[in-house]
Design a protein around this motif. Structure first.
Motif, mmCIF file in Angstrom:
data_model
loop_
_atom_site.group_PDB
_atom_site.id
_atom_site.type_symbol
_atom_site.label_atom_id
_atom_site.label_comp_id
_atom_site.label_asym_id
_atom_site.label_seq_id
_atom_site.Cartn_x
_atom_site.Cartn_y
_atom_site.Cartn_z
ATOM 1 N N LYS A 122 0.830 -1.197 0.000
ATOM 2 C CA LYS A 122 0.000 0.000 0.000
ATOM 3 C C LYS A 122 0.869 1.254 0.000
ATOM 4 C CE LYS A 122 -4.206 -1.663 2.340
ATOM 5 N NZ LYS A 122 -5.134 -1.412 3.481
ATOM 6 N N ASN B 136 -0.006 5.287 1.005
ATOM 7 C CA ASN B 136 -1.028 6.241 1.478
ATOM 8 C C ASN B 136 -2.421 5.611 1.479
ATOM 9 O OD1 ASN B 136 0.855 8.306 1.892
ATOM 10 N ND2 ASN B 136 0.714 8.964 -0.235
ATOM 11 N N ASP B 137 -2.484 4.370 2.012
ATOM 12 C CA ASP B 137 -3.733 3.603 2.162
ATOM 13 C C ASP B 137 -4.334 3.141 0.838
ATOM 14 O OD1 ASP B 137 -3.730 3.751 4.975
ATOM 15 O OD2 ASP B 137 -4.666 5.739 4.903
ATOM 16 N N ASN B 138 -3.633 3.350 -0.275
ATOM 17 C CA ASN B 138 -4.106 2.880 -1.581
ATOM 18 C C ASN B 138 -3.421 1.567 -1.933
ATOM 19 O OD1 ASN B 138 -5.733 5.220 -2.155
ATOM 20 N ND2 ASN B 138 -3.831 6.340 -2.557
ATOM 21 N N GLU C 233 3.261 0.622 3.145
ATOM 22 C CA GLU C 233 3.133 -0.619 3.895
ATOM 23 C C GLU C 233 3.794 -1.707 3.068
ATOM 24 O OE1 GLU C 233 -0.708 -1.514 5.579
ATOM 25 O OE2 GLU C 233 -1.262 0.613 5.557
ATOM 26 N N LYS D 230 5.871 -0.587 8.165
ATOM 27 C CA LYS D 230 5.402 0.734 7.755
ATOM 28 C C LYS D 230 6.564 1.716 7.680
ATOM 29 C CE LYS D 230 0.711 0.109 9.536
ATOM 30 N NZ LYS D 230 -0.382 0.673 10.366
#
Length: 555
Positions: free
Chosen positions: A143, A145-147, A174, A185
């Motif tokens: 991932k 930025n949470d994408n 991630e 992270k």
């Protein structure tokens, strides 16, 4: 060397026109070339009709419609009625296209590879922000930025959108790392990441031949060229092997600057001819170059295009270099990049260019029928051109003379002085499966990471001489391929074995020694894969003829 020494008939050579700083591929000439030769009313009436139809669709069409996508589609189809190299980039693609020719970009500083729909770090760039926070070769980026960056989301557009960004901005990654159960992270602060145009520059084993490989002509190509040439000359270089294979072109002024370093006198290097006379320029040699004496061999193939053809063709026209390989792509059209208000970009063909003998190198095309143009390289294969020199069909009406009186041809790329056929003896379906599934690169990365301490203790010269890819390593790699559902084929593997061993050894070396390199060179990699390269072998033997060519040029 004066431009009037190249004599071709007036019927053959178009009247020389003035040429200046341009691009090939996205060739930049300026920003004020459109003076409205066609009455503005004609364009206005045509555009009004388009706007009227689009307005009706937007207001009354039965279903919801994305008018932006309709406009992009309309532009793309319209340009297909022109030449093969006028092109439109929508906003999401324009920035990436421009970055290919810039000196660098803002990002996290990794070289990555997509394997099994997952983004793997091949190597964090030396001195870059990813290396600084501890990202390692082999890390899988799950991932950003949470994408998600896996599965269907592992597209080039999505990867670049999430990993590149403004300098100083933060990418929260991630990462899955071998040996760790949970995702790791990292917060990586983006920075300026340099791009390099020269892949390799080293003195070959004979201690007199300088090998220099240019991958494209970008903002930094000329400066890199001068730096590496100076280093090669300090090491004792007496002759130059310039590798332009697979080089698609780039900025024309960088190509002419390099030619100027290699030819003496004030002769023409390139000139252009367009409908608008303001697009007509001429570029001359004008400096005392750093390597105007000494034999040169230039390597080209069907992937050498545009600015690469200017360099190889101009050196051939002045009898300054012997060109070895296969006929080049054949792109002789000049584009002006025009940035549009929404961030998209139009690359509009505004002229044709010609090299010193007066020949144009653009291959034929029919407006509105570009499918044949797109398949032209395949047609060369079907006709046998990649394997037999006599299969090259030069147009007898496009015959020109070099400064020394040698016959050369225009209208379809640069034909080499010495032909080298493709070597396909090692090409098998099994090898293609290894490449297609990135097994060689992935195995090399994991092997290098697991054995980095021992490998780093020895010098590259020792590795080059003594390291051997073992059968156990090959078996391990083959097991990885078999796990993807590909069936092992003994005969195909035997046919490709030596080539696979060379590729694997080179890829491992690249991981070990490239980690500490900050100038973009991959010398170790190329010194291994080119040990048995037929074109390199032919080039080395051709320096005898190149020396003769230079002697005759001085007479």
């Amino acid at each position: 060397m004066e431009e009037n020494k190249i004599q071709n008939s007036k019927a053959t050579v178009r009247t020389p026109i003035i040429v200046g700083t341009t691009l090939a591929l996205g060739i930049l000439i300026g920003a004020t070339f459109f003076g409205g030769r066609r009455p503005a009313g004609d364009v206005s009436r045509s555009s009004s009709k388009f706007r009227e139809i689009l307005s009706y669709i937007n207001r009354s069409y039965v279903d919801s419609v994305n008018t932006d996508s309709l406009v992009d589609y309309s532009i793309t189809k319209m340009l297909e009625k022109l030449d093969p190299h006028t092109y439109y980039f929508p906003p999401q693609d324009a920035e990436l296209a421009r970055s290919q020719l810039e000196s660098g970009f803002d990002g996290i500083g990794i070289e990555f590879n997509v394997f099994n729909d997952t983004v793997y770090v091949v190597t964090p760039l030396a001195g870059g922000p990813s290396e600084a926070v501890g990202i390692q070769s082999g890390d899988a980026i799950i991932k950003a930025n949470d994408n998600n960056l896996t599965g269907k989301e592992a597209s080039s557009t999505n990867i670049f959108a999430n990993l590149r960004g403004k300098r100083g901005s933060v990418a929260k990654l991630e990462i899955k790392r071998k040996g760790f159960k949970d995702l790791l992270k990292f917060s990586v602060t983006r920075d300026k990441i340099p791009q390099y145009a020269i892949d390799a520059a080293y003195l070959m084993s004979d201690k007199k031949t300088g090998y220099l490989k240019i991958n494209r002509f970008t903002e930094t190509t000329y400066d890199e060229f001068k730096e590496h040439m100076a280093n090669l000359q300090k090491q004792g270089m007496k002759q130059l092997l310039l590798d332009l294979r697979g080089n698609p072109g780039g900025y024309m002024d960088k190509a002419t600057d390099i030619v100027d370093e290699l030819v003496a006198g004030k002769g023409v290097i390139v000139y252009t001819d367009g409908k608008d006379s303001r697009n007509n320029r001429k570029s001359h040699a004008h400096i005392d170059g750093m390597f105007e004496k000494g034999p040169i061999v230039v390597l080209v193939d069907e992937g050498s295009a545009s600015a690469s053809e200017i360099v190889s063709g101009a050196l051939q026209d002045y009898d300054r270099a012997l060109v070895v390989g296969r006929r080049t792509f054949g792109k002789g059209l000049v584009q002006q990049p025009i940035q549009l208000s929404d961030g998209s970009e139009l690359r509009l063909t505004i002229s044709r260019y010609y090299i010193p003998s007066g020949r144009g190198i653009q291959k034929p095309y029919v407006k509105g029928h570009l499918e044949n143009y797109d398949h032209e390289l395949d047609d060369r294969g079907k006709s046998g051109e990649y394997f037999v020199a006599d299969s090259i069909k030069n147009n007898p009406k496009m015959r020109f003379k070099t400064m020394g009186g040698r016959t050369v041809y225009g209208g379809g790329g640069v034909t080499p002085d010495i032909f080298v056929p493709r070597d396909t003896s090692h090409i098998t379906k099994y090898l293609m499966e290894l490449y297609g599934r990135n097994i060689i690169r992935e195995y090399a990365m994991s092997y290098a990471n697991e054995n980095s301490k021992n490998l780093s203790k020895q010098s590259f010269d020792s590795y080059l001489k003594d390291f051997t890819v073992s059968d156990a390593m090959l078996n391990d790699m083959n097991r990885r391929l078999n796990q993807t559902g590909v069936t092992y084929t003994a005969k195909e593997f035997a046919d490709s074995k030596d080539f696979i061993k060379s590729q694997l050894k080179a890829a491992i070396a690249r991981h070990i020694w490239h980690r500490s390199v900050k100038n973009g060179l991959n010398n170790e990699y190329y010194q291994i894969i080119y040990q048995d390269d037929p074109m390199i072998e032919t080039a080395i033997k051709s320096f005898v003829k190149a020396e003769k060519l230079e002697r005759e040029r001085k007479l």
